[in-house]
Design an enzyme around this catalytic site. Structure first.
Site, PDB file in Angstrom:
ATOM      1  N   SER A 135       0.810  -1.228   0.000  1.00 27.98           N
ATOM      2  CA  SER A 135       0.000   0.000   0.000  1.00 27.98           C
ATOM      3  C   SER A 135       0.837   1.270   0.000  1.00 27.98           C
ATOM      4  O   SER A 135       1.898   1.344   0.644  1.00 27.98           O
ATOM      5  CB  SER A 135      -0.880  -0.010   1.258  1.00 27.98           C
ATOM      6  OG  SER A 135      -1.441   1.254   1.482  1.00 27.98           O
ATOM      7  N   GLU A 137       0.193   3.677   1.670  1.00 33.45           N
ATOM      8  CA  GLU A 137       0.253   4.157   3.058  1.00 33.45           C
ATOM      9  C   GLU A 137       1.653   3.957   3.645  1.00 33.45           C
ATOM     10  O   GLU A 137       2.032   4.631   4.604  1.00 33.45           O
ATOM     11  CB  GLU A 137      -0.777   3.413   3.915  1.00 33.45           C
ATOM     12  CG  GLU A 137      -2.191   3.926   3.785  1.00 33.45           C
ATOM     13  CD  GLU A 137      -2.372   5.329   4.354  1.00 33.45           C
ATOM     14  OE1 GLU A 137      -2.092   5.544   5.543  1.00 33.45           O
ATOM     15  OE2 GLU A 137      -2.795   6.222   3.599  1.00 33.45           O
ATOM     16  N   TYR A 159      -1.576   0.232  10.678  1.00 29.68           N
ATOM     17  CA  TYR A 159      -1.838  -0.457   9.401  1.00 29.68           C
ATOM     18  C   TYR A 159      -0.617  -0.364   8.486  1.00 29.68           C
ATOM     19  O   TYR A 159      -0.158  -1.375   7.938  1.00 29.68           O
ATOM     20  CB  TYR A 159      -3.065   0.185   8.724  1.00 29.68           C
ATOM     21  CG  TYR A 159      -3.265  -0.206   7.278  1.00 29.68           C
ATOM     22  CD1 TYR A 159      -3.863  -1.420   6.929  1.00 29.68           C
ATOM     23  CD2 TYR A 159      -2.863   0.645   6.241  1.00 29.68           C
ATOM     24  CE1 TYR A 159      -4.047  -1.774   5.597  1.00 29.68           C
ATOM     25  CE2 TYR A 159      -3.050   0.291   4.906  1.00 29.68           C
ATOM     26  CZ  TYR A 159      -3.644  -0.917   4.596  1.00 29.68           C
ATOM     27  OH  TYR A 159      -3.818  -1.265   3.275  1.00 29.68           O
TER      28      TYR A 159
END
Ligand code: NAP
Ligand code: F7E
Length: 342
Positions: A135, A137, A159
């Site tokens: 990801s 992120e 996460y």
């Protein structure tokens, strides 16, 4: 002989688009799903209802990334050529409330699957290709704009930290055990099937309901955050392309554009001839302890080596999501008119 693919996270947004895509390519598609007290298969129901042949080519198996025995059983039963690890506790804000659980599912869950595949390849002698849903992120407090495969990670949530762990485990299993394992570093991708608590879908759903008089307020957090939003249907093709190459590698998948939450509101409410400032209120509960302020991907490697590029624009994505949510809101409005509570 048909190719067999196994997907974790098959009931999620990407799992549903990837299943459709692989069925279209002639694959036999198998999915791992968790047992829940109510149905979680609404995104894939059309796939096993489509036709008898599809029924045979599309199968669901109970399992969990946190239950290694279930992973081993499904893998040895199916003998897949390709495995796509899409399963995750994927909500960033929730990961601050459930950090250990998120780390377990995203981090250890990936490791459980890689370990099962290592045994499957080494002891059963089956070559397998593995896709890991990494990801954007992971770039978090970004070190540069735009972000590419060489940009250093700076994760800003439980996460994202867990995704960094899974990213490096994927590379380690590739190098240590010769597994054809790839990381797709996907930037935000959305669709009418996006979970209702992610910001784009929260906005398109609320705006459609506001348009039809079903609600009058929308509570949001940080409107200044910027994201590189693409269409999930485009992105699953990139996952598949990664596993068709000569050699395993890691790729960024993105549109190259960045837009703020505010701009997404402009696009959606503008399309519905509404002014969002009449309806949106800021609620501190939707702010995160640490925010990712801007994401913008550089997908030139995927374009050059995979021949992949996004097809759906920011504006068309927003409109596609509104059109789908308007249909649902119309059904809800009809129920309200008939005297039912929705
Ligand atoms: P999603 O809609 O939240 O779907 C997540 C899926 O994971 C669901 O099918 C869920 O099953 C399943 N799952 C959760 N915990 C599990 C467990 N313990 N064992 C097995 N399955 C489990 O996510 P998505 O948007 O499709 O994203 C797919 C993957 O890409 C995720 O790994 C996500 O972190 C990653 N990713 C997403 C984006 C994005 O913008 N969408 C960008 C980059 C990376 P239930 O239905 O039972 O909950
Ligand atoms: O937030 C801001 C919020 O939750 C986007 C996941 O698929 O993409 C997703 O993670 C931005 C953030 O997605 C609200 O603060 C404002 O800056 O839609 P989101 P995300 O956190 O970017 C990545 C690539 C993944 O890998 C993840 O799995 O919007 N924001 N107000 C809000 N966000 C939410 N959810 N709700 C609000 O009310």
């Amino acid at each position: 002989m048909r190719k067999r693919a196994l997907i974790s996270g098959i009931t999620g947004q990407d799992g549903s688009y990837l299943s459709e895509f692989l069925l279209g390519k002639g694959y036999e598609v198998h999915g791992i799903m968790r047992r829940c007290s109510s149905f979680t298969t609404h995104r894939i129901e059309h796939l096993y209802q489509d036709s008898h042949e599809q029924e045979v080519r599309f199968k669901l198996h109970y399992g969990d990334l946190l239950d290694p025995l279930s992973l081993r059983r499904v893998i040895s039963d199916i003998e897949p050529e390709e495995v796509y690890n899409l399963g995750a506790q994927s909500h960033v804000k929730t990961s601050f409330e459930q950090p250990a659980y998120t780390a377990e599912v995203v981090g250890i869950g990936t490791l459980n699957l890689l370990e099962a595949l290592r045994d499957y390849q080494d002891h059963a002698g089956h070559a397998v290709r593995f896709y890991q849903a990494s990801s954007s992120e992971m770039y978090g407090n970004v070190r540069e704009v735009p972000q590419s495969e060489v940009t250093r990670f700076y994760p800003r949530s439980p996460y994202a930290c867990a995704k960094v762990f899974a990213f490096w485990q994927t590379i380690n299993y590739r190098e240590a055990y010769n597994i054809f394992a790839c990381n797709g570093v996907l930037f935000n991708h959305e669709s009418p099937r996006r979970g209702e608590t992610f910001v784009t879908r929260k906005i398109t759903r609320a705006a459609s309901r506001i348009k039809l008089g079903l609600q009058d307020k929308l509570f949001l957090g940080n409107l200044d955050a910027k994201r590189d939003w693409g269409f999930a249907g485009d992105y699953v093709e990139a996952m598949w392309l990664m596993l068709q190459q000569q050699d395993p590698d890691d790729y960024v998948v993105a549109t190259g554009e960045t837009h703020s939450v505010r701009e997404f509101l402009d696009e959606v409410f503008g399309y519905l001839d509404l002014d969002w400032s009449d309806y949106v209120e800021i609620d501190p509960q939707y702010f995160r302890p640490t925010e990712v302020n801007i994401l913008q991907g550089d997908a030139s490697k995927a374009e050059a080596l995979l021949g992949w590029s996004p097809k759906v624009s920011f504006s068309d994505l927003a409109r596609m999501m509104v059109d789908a949510d308007l249909q649902t809101a119309e059904q809800e409005a009809a129920l309200v008119a008939a005297g039912y509570a929705v």
